[in-house]
Design an enzyme around this catalytic site. Structure first.
Site, short mmCIF file in Angstrom:
data_model
loop_
_atom_site.label_atom_id
_atom_site.label_comp_id
_atom_site.label_asym_id
_atom_site.label_seq_id
_atom_site.Cartn_x
_atom_site.Cartn_y
_atom_site.Cartn_z
CE LYS A 280 58.42 32.39 29.53
NZ LYS A 280 58.48 31.07 30.19
NE ARG B 216 63.48 28.98 26.75
CZ ARG B 216 63.06 28.87 28.11
NH1 ARG B 216 62.03 27.93 28.93
NH2 ARG B 216 63.78 29.52 29.09
NE ARG C 213 70.52 43.06 38.47
CZ ARG C 213 71.23 41.52 38.28
NH1 ARG C 213 71.31 40.40 39.37
NH2 ARG C 213 72.59 41.54 38.16
NE ARG D 280 72.87 41.26 42.52
CZ ARG D 280 71.82 40.54 43.05
NH1 ARG D 280 70.46 40.60 43.07
NH2 ARG D 280 72.88 39.53 42.83
NE ARG E 298 67.14 31.72 31.10
CZ ARG E 298 66.52 32.40 31.76
NH1 ARG E 298 67.03 33.47 32.90
NH2 ARG E 298 65.85 32.67 31.88
#
Ligand code: AMP
Length: 219
Positions: free
Chosen positions: A13, A88, A127, A162, A174
């Protein structure tokens, strides 16, 4: 043109809203960036913001609303703006509506850049790191190229998972916050006939092209 960008963290976004703000030549108002700047001040508010943001929590609706109101009433927003990261929560969406009607303005459209939750979790947990050139890969969406990454003589042996548990946990908090607090805005803006959804899974260029095509139609 007054646009709101919505979407889960990690969907792109921020990237898309910046591209569109350049195309339309109107300010890109990222509340995350504004608050990060404010958190650099060594005063009480700065310290409080740093504390809240470092935990992936949201700052209060009242505070962010007054910050946004001040910003969108600045002169450079006369021809329009792009809101990235606000509203939000439902109370923030209601406040935005009140600000808009007080000023006799209207939101032109709400752009949802969407990526399914399981895909976002893969982006967070998949990742990989090349321990030679430090480039980040993702075992699901951006695997290490068969013939090496081309930067140095890196090979598959250099690729490692990672392990940054703290960062991963932060991103997951989040994401949870998004589904609990921000997700209801999709129905809110759908009911106002303002929502336009874009699939955020492809390349950034392809997605921005689709958004620009849409904007050209409503402009
Ligand atoms: P972002 O860069 O948009 O992910 O925002 C970074 C952080 O800033 C968030 O995790 C929140 O702590 C805070 N933040 C940004 N926008 C808002 C908002 N509209 N309401 C509350 N907190 C926000």
């Amino acid at each position: 043109m007054r646009l709101v960008f919505l979407g889960p963290p990690g969907a792109g976004k921020g990237t898309q809203s910046k591209i569109i703000s350049n195309v339309l030549n109107i300010p890109h108002l990222s509340t995350g960036e504004i608050l990060r700047d404010m958190s650099e001040n060594n005063d009480y508010i700065g310290k409080e913001l740093k504390n809240i943001m470092s935990k992936g929590m949201l700052v209060s609706d009242d505070m962010i609303t007054s910050v946004v109101k001040k910003r969108i009433l600045m002169q450079d927003c006369n021809k329009g703006f792009i809101l990235d990261g606000f509203p939000r929560t439902l109370p923030q969406a209601n406040s935005l509506e009140s600000i808009m009607s007080e000023e006799n303005l209207k939101i032109s459209s709400v752009i949802l850049v969407d990526v399914p939750e399981d895909e976002l979790l893969k982006r967070i947990t998949g990742r990989l790191l090349c321990n030679k050139c430090s480039k980040i890969y993702n075992k699901y969406s951006n695997p290490f190229p068969e013939n090496g990454c081309g930067r140095k003589d890196c090979s598959k042996e250099n690729i490692m998972v990672r392990s940054d548990d703290e960062e991963e946990a932060f991103k997951q908090v989040r994401l949870k916050k998004y589904y609990n607090e921000t997700f209801p805005l999709i129905d809110y803006y759908k009911s106002k006939n303002l929502l336009k959804k874009f699939d955020g899974s492809g390349s950034a260029e392809k997605i921005s092209k689709k958004i620009i095509d849409f904007i050209n139609v409503i402009y």
